[in-house]
Design a protein around this motif. Sequence first.
Motif, mmCIF file in Angstrom:
data_model
loop_
_atom_site.group_PDB
_atom_site.id
_atom_site.type_symbol
_atom_site.label_atom_id
_atom_site.label_comp_id
_atom_site.label_asym_id
_atom_site.label_seq_id
_atom_site.Cartn_x
_atom_site.Cartn_y
_atom_site.Cartn_z
ATOM 1 N N ARG A 55 2.730 -3.307 -8.619
ATOM 2 C CA ARG A 55 3.486 -3.194 -6.995
ATOM 3 C C ARG A 55 2.686 -3.035 -6.162
ATOM 4 O O ARG A 55 2.502 -3.257 -5.031
ATOM 5 N N PHE A 56 1.899 -1.604 -6.306
ATOM 6 C CA PHE A 56 1.158 -1.088 -5.352
ATOM 7 C C PHE A 56 -0.579 -1.035 -5.586
ATOM 8 O O PHE A 56 -0.858 -0.621 -6.671
ATOM 9 N N ARG A 57 -1.338 -1.875 -4.940
ATOM 10 C CA ARG A 57 -2.688 -1.790 -5.244
ATOM 11 C C ARG A 57 -3.646 -1.473 -4.089
ATOM 12 O O ARG A 57 -4.814 -1.335 -4.362
ATOM 13 N N ALA A 70 0.579 4.119 -7.761
ATOM 14 C CA ALA A 70 -0.619 2.957 -7.822
ATOM 15 C C ALA A 70 -1.165 2.688 -9.359
ATOM 16 O O ALA A 70 -1.084 1.820 -9.897
ATOM 17 N N TRP A 71 -1.494 3.916 -9.832
ATOM 18 C CA TRP A 71 -2.232 3.954 -11.174
ATOM 19 C C TRP A 71 -1.414 3.562 -12.110
ATOM 20 O O TRP A 71 -1.618 2.826 -12.972
ATOM 21 N N LEU A 72 -0.041 3.681 -12.255
ATOM 22 C CA LEU A 72 0.916 3.672 -13.135
ATOM 23 C C LEU A 72 1.828 2.177 -12.968
ATOM 24 O O LEU A 72 2.204 1.565 -13.849
ATOM 25 N N ARG A 73 1.722 1.844 -11.677
ATOM 26 C CA ARG A 73 2.248 0.504 -11.290
ATOM 27 C C ARG A 73 1.404 -0.401 -10.504
ATOM 28 O O ARG A 73 1.843 -0.771 -9.569
ATOM 29 N N PRO A 74 0.336 -0.579 -10.837
ATOM 30 C CA PRO A 74 -0.500 -1.683 -10.246
ATOM 31 C C PRO A 74 0.093 -2.805 -10.011
ATOM 32 O O PRO A 74 -0.422 -3.781 -9.415
ATOM 33 N N GLY A 114 0.748 -1.085 0.062
ATOM 34 C CA GLY A 114 -0.113 -0.222 0.105
ATOM 35 C C GLY A 114 0.750 1.214 -0.047
ATOM 36 O O GLY A 114 2.017 1.324 0.287
ATOM 37 N N ILE A 115 0.267 2.476 -0.328
ATOM 38 C CA ILE A 115 0.893 3.620 -0.128
ATOM 39 C C ILE A 115 -0.216 4.864 0.138
ATOM 40 O O ILE A 115 -1.235 4.668 -0.396
ATOM 41 N N ARG A 120 -7.686 -0.671 -4.695
ATOM 42 C CA ARG A 120 -8.465 -0.392 -3.781
ATOM 43 C C ARG A 120 -8.212 1.015 -3.194
ATOM 44 O O ARG A 120 -7.047 1.185 -2.779
ATOM 45 N N ILE A 121 -9.010 1.805 -3.319
ATOM 46 C CA ILE A 121 -8.641 3.369 -3.113
ATOM 47 C C ILE A 121 -9.475 4.113 -1.981
ATOM 48 O O ILE A 121 -10.933 4.097 -2.006
#
Length: 283
Positions: free
Chosen positions: A182-184, A176-180, A161-162, A215-216
């Motif tokens: 890695r970060f979701r 997260a948008w560009l690298r889902p 997460g971030i 998941r945002i």
Amino acid sequence: MTAEVPFRPLPLDVPVSYAHGPDSVRRPEVPPGSTVEFQWRESAVYPGTSRKFWVHVPAGYDPAHPRPANLMVFLDGWWYLDPAGEVRGGIVLDNLVHAGDIPMTVGVFVDPGVFEGSARPKNRNVEYDAFDERLVTFLTTEIVPRVAARYRIADDPERWGICGGSAGGDGAFTAAWLRPDRFRRVICYLASFVQMPGGNPYPALIPVTERKPLRIFMQAGHRDLNWDQPTRNWLAENLRTAAALAEAGYDFRLVLGDGAHSPNHGGVLLPDALRWVWRPDGD
């Protein structure tokens, strides 16, 4: 089941400040975790910058445990870790992990870079507001590997997460948008979408892009910057982005408060935001 919220008069003319709940204060029965400070001066992504970052590990972390720890990266590191601040990330992690409300989670609190000795030392907006992969590349190739060398971190992007606020909200969302892959899991407070170079891309981009496995959790403030103005309206851009996510069917939550451009409300919400982003699938 319906949660009943007690009535409180609504201030009409001034922003409000929210009171922290019990998960944001030290509890005598909860053993404090450990925090280690690092200095990073060797960035290839942001050459010439230096910064600090902190790794906070709740008590009970066991490198031999069969389930590696979740990872939560916090941008604007010290603001989010400071136990006397509004967010108190380390305290919240300790309380929630101890209670079993979230899995064992290692918190990585990363400051934005500075150019030491420069007349314009801050690199924060360059790093956080950009719509490109530099920030997420920096995190995944320079910071996280140093954390993973000392602590056993899950490799599953569902468990990465971030979190960030203001410009850091832009950075968290974009990473997260560009690298889902890695970060979701994303926690995004009062994002400064209006100051992204070229403007906020997300209200137009989200509806025409295949849904990403994100998941945002978003928080916006009714009295955010320029909240009643026709241009550069922080509130409006957060609402437009949230509406696009909702209409596109994202696993998404927006909490709207009456605060101004302050970390107060987001900090108060952090325990519930962490519970929500780490909740089991299907809940």
